[in-house]
Motif scaffolding. Structure first.
Motif, short mmCIF file in Angstrom:
data_model
loop_
_atom_site.label_atom_id
_atom_site.label_comp_id
_atom_site.label_asym_id
_atom_site.label_seq_id
_atom_site.Cartn_x
_atom_site.Cartn_y
_atom_site.Cartn_z
N GLY A 9 0.68 -1.33 0.16
CA GLY A 9 -0.13 -0.10 -0.02
C GLY A 9 1.15 1.10 -0.13
O GLY A 9 0.50 2.23 -0.69
N TYR A 58 9.15 6.56 2.82
CA TYR A 58 8.46 6.27 4.30
C TYR A 58 9.28 5.78 5.37
O TYR A 58 10.43 5.15 5.21
CB TYR A 58 7.42 5.08 3.85
CG TYR A 58 6.57 4.80 5.03
CD1 TYR A 58 5.51 5.25 5.34
CD2 TYR A 58 6.87 3.61 5.97
CE1 TYR A 58 4.50 4.99 6.46
CE2 TYR A 58 6.05 3.32 7.19
CZ TYR A 58 4.96 4.02 7.44
OH TYR A 58 4.16 3.69 8.49
N GLU A 84 2.31 1.74 -3.48
CA GLU A 84 1.22 1.84 -4.67
C GLU A 84 0.90 3.48 -4.31
O GLU A 84 0.57 4.20 -5.42
CB GLU A 84 -0.23 1.02 -4.17
CG GLU A 84 0.27 -0.27 -4.91
CD GLU A 84 -0.97 -1.30 -4.62
OE1 GLU A 84 -1.75 -0.80 -3.63
OE2 GLU A 84 -0.93 -2.39 -5.10
N LYS A 85 0.74 4.04 -3.07
CA LYS A 85 0.42 5.34 -2.86
C LYS A 85 1.62 6.14 -3.33
O LYS A 85 1.32 7.37 -4.08
CB LYS A 85 0.30 5.64 -1.33
CG LYS A 85 -0.26 6.81 -1.10
CD LYS A 85 -0.66 7.10 0.52
CE LYS A 85 -1.19 8.42 0.92
NZ LYS A 85 -1.24 8.68 2.39
#
Length: 237
Positions: free
Chosen positions: A36, A161, A39-40
Motif C-alpha cells: 500500500g 516512508y 502504491e500510494k
C-alpha cells in the motif's frame, strides 16, 4: 421557585446528554503494508510486481509484524528498471529474481542518520555479504547516502516512508548484485593430460632437420658404395 428552576435545568441537561452518541475510541492502526505504501507513492510498479511474484512482500510484511528489528527497503522506481539492458529481468531464473529482490532488503531498521555509522558490507536478505557474493556498501557525504554493489553505484534519492520500524528509500538505480551480474571469473588454462607431451613445437625438431639428416645419411652410403666398387676394379686390374 428556585427548586423548580433547578429541576428543569437538570432535566434539560440529562436529555441533552442522552441524545449525544457515545464517544468513539480511536480505531486501532492496521499492520504495516509495504504494498500500500509503494502504491500510494507511485512509480514503483515494476518493483511491486517483483515483490509480489517472488512472494517476498509476504515475507517482509510478516517480519514487520512479528519482529522488533524492523526492515529497511531500497526501492528503485520504474525509470531505473527502464535503463536496464532489454530483457534483463526475463533472462533471470526464479531463484535469481528472489535474490535480486532480497538484495534490496535489509533485515533491520536503519535511519538516514544511522547510515553514517553502519559497518560495511551491509547484511541483506540475500545473505553471503562477507563471502563477496552479495556485497552492499554505503558511504555518506553530508546528508547524501551513496550505495555501491560492485556492479552499480547509486544514491538514496528520497525517503518514501519511515516510522521507526520500516524505512523505504528510493534509489536511482536497480541494485544489481555481484553474484548475478558480475563478470564471470576467467577460466583456468587446461592442464595437460597424463602421459601427453608438454614440449612445444619450438622444442621439437622440425621436419627440415629430419630431411637434412636423411640426406646426409644417403650421401655417406653412396660414397661408401663408390669406394667398394673402386676397390673391386683395382683388384681385377
Amino acid at each position: 421557585m428556585k427548586t423548580s428552576l433547578f429541576s428543569f435545568t437538570l432535566l434539560l441537561t440529562l436529555q441533552y446528554s442522552l441524545a449525544q452518541p457515545p464517544a468513539q475510541s480511536p480505531a486501532p492502526s492496521g499492520p504495516t503494508n509495504i504494498t500500500g505504501i509503494l502504491e500510494k507513492a507511485g512509480q514503483f510498479n515494476t518493483f511491486l510486481r517483483l515483490l509480489k511474484s517472488t512472494q517476498e512482500v509476504d515475507q517482509i510484511n510478516t517480519q514487520l509484524n512479528n519482529s522488533n528489528q524492523g526492515v529497511t527497503l531500497f526501492a528503485p522506481p520504474d525509470n531505473a528498471f527502464a535503463t536496464l539492458k532489454s530483457g534483463t529481468l526475463n533472462f533471470l531464473t526464479d531463484q535469481q529474481k528472489v535474490e535480486l529482490v532480497q538484495f534490496h532488503v535489509l533485515p533491520s531498521f536503519i535511519s538516514i542518520a544511522q547510515f553514517q555509522t553502519v559497518s560495511n558490507p551491509l547484511r541483506t536478505q540475500a545473505g553471503n555479504a562477507n563471502n563477496g557474493q552479495f556485497p552492499l556498501n554505503v558511504t555518506t557525504s553530508g546528508t547524501q547516502v551513496n550505495v555501491t554493489t560492485g556492479v552499480v553505484d547509486t544514491t538514496v534519492a528520497n525517503i518514501i516512508y519511515t516510522d521507526g520500524n520500516l524505512a523505504i528509500y528510493q534509489v536511482n538505480k536497480v541494485l544489481l548484485p555481484l553474484e548475478i551480474f558480475g563478470d564471470p571469473a576467467p577460466a583456468n588454462a587446461p592442464k595437460p593430460q597424463k602421459g601427453s607431451s608438454t614440449r612445444s613445437s619450438a622444442d621439437s625438431p622440425s621436419d627440415d632437420s629430419s630431411d637434412d639428416t636423411s640426406s646426409a645419411t644417403g650421401l655417406i652410403k653412396q660414397a661408401a658404395s663408390f669406394v667398394v666398387l673402386a676397390a673391386i676394379g683395382i683388384f681385377y686390374l
